[in-house]
Design an enzyme around this catalytic site. Structure first.
Site, PDB file in Angstrom:
ATOM      1  CD  GLU A  12      -2.698  -1.233   2.544  1.00  0.00           C
ATOM      2  OE1 GLU A  12      -3.890  -1.527   2.467  1.00  0.00           O
ATOM      3  OE2 GLU A  12      -2.126  -1.021   3.633  1.00  0.00           O
TER       4      GLU A  12
HETATM    5  C1  TNX Z   1      -4.340  -4.045   4.775  1.00  0.00           C
HETATM    6  S1  TNX Z   1      -2.655  -6.382   4.404  1.00  0.00           S
HETATM    7  C2  TNX Z   1      -3.053  -3.802   5.218  1.00  0.00           C
HETATM    8  C3  TNX Z   1      -2.817  -3.407   6.604  1.00  0.00           C
HETATM    9  C4  TNX Z   1      -4.089  -3.267   7.362  1.00  0.00           C
HETATM   10  C5  TNX Z   1      -5.023  -4.394   6.987  1.00  0.00           C
HETATM   11  C6  TNX Z   1      -6.303  -4.398   7.777  1.00  0.00           C
HETATM   12  C7  TNX Z   1      -1.643  -5.326   4.152  1.00  0.00           C
HETATM   13  C8  TNX Z   1      -0.424  -5.836   3.560  1.00  0.00           C
HETATM   14  N1  TNX Z   1      -1.935  -4.056   4.474  1.00  0.00           N
HETATM   15  O1  TNX Z   1      -2.068  -2.232   6.652  1.00  0.00           O
HETATM   16  O2  TNX Z   1      -3.800  -3.284   8.715  1.00  0.00           O
HETATM   17  O3  TNX Z   1      -5.338  -4.285   5.643  1.00  0.00           O
HETATM   18  O4  TNX Z   1      -7.068  -5.515   7.503  1.00  0.00           O
END
Ligand code: TNX
Length: 538
Positions: free
Chosen positions: A342
């Site tokens: 992300e």
């Molecule tokens: C996505 S999974 C994220 C996290 C969040 C999560 C909550 C991922 C690699 N990144 O930063 O905590 O969703 O479900």
């Protein structure tokens, strides 16, 4: 040396004596109820079980012996003795030289049999008078000991003998894992969890043969691991958490304590430093690292994707070099997780440039890189590993590069997803994941990924909505127990209707361990006779 030869001869004589039945008057003849090893409540389900319908009576005249060719075997024997003590209150001797009152024995044996393939394989031969656990390595012996712990009933069968006795079904178990990587992840960044909380989680996971705990140590809301060369990371970046409470961090001594505790339970700790996104806490501590053009401030919310390192600055890589070096020095396992998810405000070219450079830093310190599936878009070595959480396309790209993949699909394996609309904690952006949905899917060939590219399964527990161990346990248990079976047991041995009965029977163990699990109404939970801290009297 002489002591160990004497001990070996004693054990051998004991086994022979029992085989030819000349224990005679020493053995108390006990009529056991019928027992069936193949219907015991074992999780994960072993590869092969052959019942012989008798019972071994565990009591105060049982003793533990171990091979002494490898010091790990004796440690595994002592671990078993400690667990038998807390479950039954029996104090069993380990490698006692004077046979005294011993009438039955548990022998943990280092075996070089070709039938034992991988390092975690073990065989259990349970007869009326002896239990022999064979393994090539102490790791295999440790996994076998978990099976044995699960076979000991929660309560003794007092009607059958004058002293308390715990009947264990006889037969043979041959077992080994389907996947070598069986993990869970804990996010200590959004909310901090103490060393004791982490140890408790490790204890329960190890009972179900999970062998990896991935610690998500940094995120926008907090930096949770001491870095001696950059002290403000924890002084400033560790000072708060989601919701604005005090936060916290692990000193390097705390981290080493966790690593050692996990190691004694044959569990590997994988540290994650999430970057180039999810780095607000680092940038508040050292604004020179920041690349999003804004003045960083401590963040107590739960939004994602707003932060990034400046990927074109040498200082950033000098910083990462120090962080990877300091953490690698205190991490015995082969992996270092760089996050990589992300990074919505990092330009694509900058992101790939960054991941390539960081992969080299990780390799320089002797580790293999793991990253969330987005990292597969960079030009990576086939030795690096992608953790599939959201994108089949990224996972496919990783496979094309010859990389291994860890399966953590958010729609199936995220422990922070709510069970249903009534769940007290958790998020629902990926799915609702009731206990059956968590279990009823196959890692084998998941999303078209060939089995040979799948390292294993990991269930991540993100902590935006949970801030203490009770809340952690509500989301993790019972689902994580299902993930242990999904990664240890073969597809032929997995079946929901059968699993749900075995799962129902985990309630007494979890109650005794004070695990505040979610009592899903899909499961007909077994009543617990004993609650936390009530230990039976011998
Ligand atoms: C996505 S999974 C994220 C996290 C969040 C999560 C909550 C991922 C690699 N990144 O930063 O905590 O969703 O479900």
């Amino acid at each position: 040396m002489i002591k160990s030869t004497l001990l070996k001869s004693f054990v051998l004589l004991f086994v022979i004596a029992n085989f030819i039945g000349c224990q005679g008057n020493k053995m108390r003849e006990i009529a056991f109820p019928p027992t069936d090893l193949s219907s015991e409540n074992l999780i994960p389900k072993p590869l092969k079980i052959v019942p012989t319908h008798g019972a071994f009576g565990l009591d105060h005249t049982t003793a533990i012996f171990t091979s002494q060719t490898d010091k790990g075997f004796e440690e595994v024997g002592s671990f078993l003795a400690e667990k038998i003590k807390s479950k039954t209150n029996l104090r069993l001797a380990v490698n006692k030289t004077d046979p005294g009152q011993i009438t039955r024995m548990i022998y943990i044996n280092q075996s070089h049999s070709d039938e034992l393939e991988g390092p975690e394989a073990y065989q259990l031969y349970i007869s009326k008078d002896s239990i022999i656990l064979n393994a090539k390595t102490s790791e295999g012996a440790f996994r076998g000991v978990q099976t044995l712990r699960q076979l000991i009933p929660e309560s003794s069968n007092d009607t059958l003998a004058e002293t308390s006795l715990w009947p264990i079904a006889t037969g043979k178990i041959l077992d080994e894992p389907n996947f070598e990587y069986r993990g869970s992840m804990l996010d200590v960044a959004r909310h901090f969890f103490s060393v004791d909380d982490v140890k408790k989680y490790i204890d329960i996971l190890a009972y179900y043969k999970i062998n990896v705990l991935h610690l998500h140590l940094t995120d926008d809301q907090g930096w949770r691991i001491e870095i001696k060369s950059w002290p403000k990371l924890t002084e400033v970046g560790g000072s708060t958490e989601v919701g604005g409470e005090a936060g916290g961090f692990f000193t390097q001594e705390d981290y080493k304590d966790i690593v050692f505790y996990a190691q004694q339970r044959y569990m590997m700790i994988i540290p994650e430093i999430d970057m180039p996104g999810h780095t607000n806490a680092a940038s508040v501590s050292y604004p020179i690292l920041n690349g999003n053009g804004k003045t960083p401030k401590l963040y107590e919310g739960t939004a994602v994707g707003f932060s990034t390192f400046d990927t074109r600055k040498d200082t950033v890589y000098a910083f990462i070099d120090d962080v990877v070096r300091e953490i690698s020095e205190i991490t015995p396992g082969p992996y270092f997780h760089i996050g990589g998810d992300e990074s919505h405000v990092t330009k694509k070219n900058d992101y790939n440039f960054f991941v390539n450079k960081v992969e080299k830093i990780v390799q320089k310190y002797g580790k293999q890189m793991i990253g969330w599936d987005e990292v597969a878009t960079a030009d990576l070595d086939s030795t690096s590993i992608a953790q599939f959480w959201a994108s089949t396309e990224n996972a496919t790209t990783a496979v094309q590069k010859g990389m291994k993949v860890i399966l953590s699909p958010a729609t199936k394996a995220y422990l922070d997803m709510q069970y249903d609309t009534l769940s007290k904690y958790g998020l629902d952006w990926a799915a609702y994941i009731p206990v059956d949905t968590a279990y009823v899917w196959s890692p084998e060939g998941y999303a078209g990924i060939p089995k040979e590219n799948i390292l294993g399964v990991e269930a991540p527990l993100w902590s935006e909505t949970i801030s203490n161990i009770d809340e952690l346990e509500y989301l993790a248990f019972p689902r994580v127990i299902g993930y242990s079976e999904l990664s240890w047991s073969t597809e032929e041995n997995r079946n929901w209707d059968n699993f749900k009965v075995r799962l129902a029977n985990q309630a007494p163990y979890m109650d005794r361990m004070n695990v505040k699990f979610y009592r899903s109404n899909l499961i007909d939970w077994k009543e617990s006779k004993f609650t936390y801290k009530t230990i039976q009297k011998d």
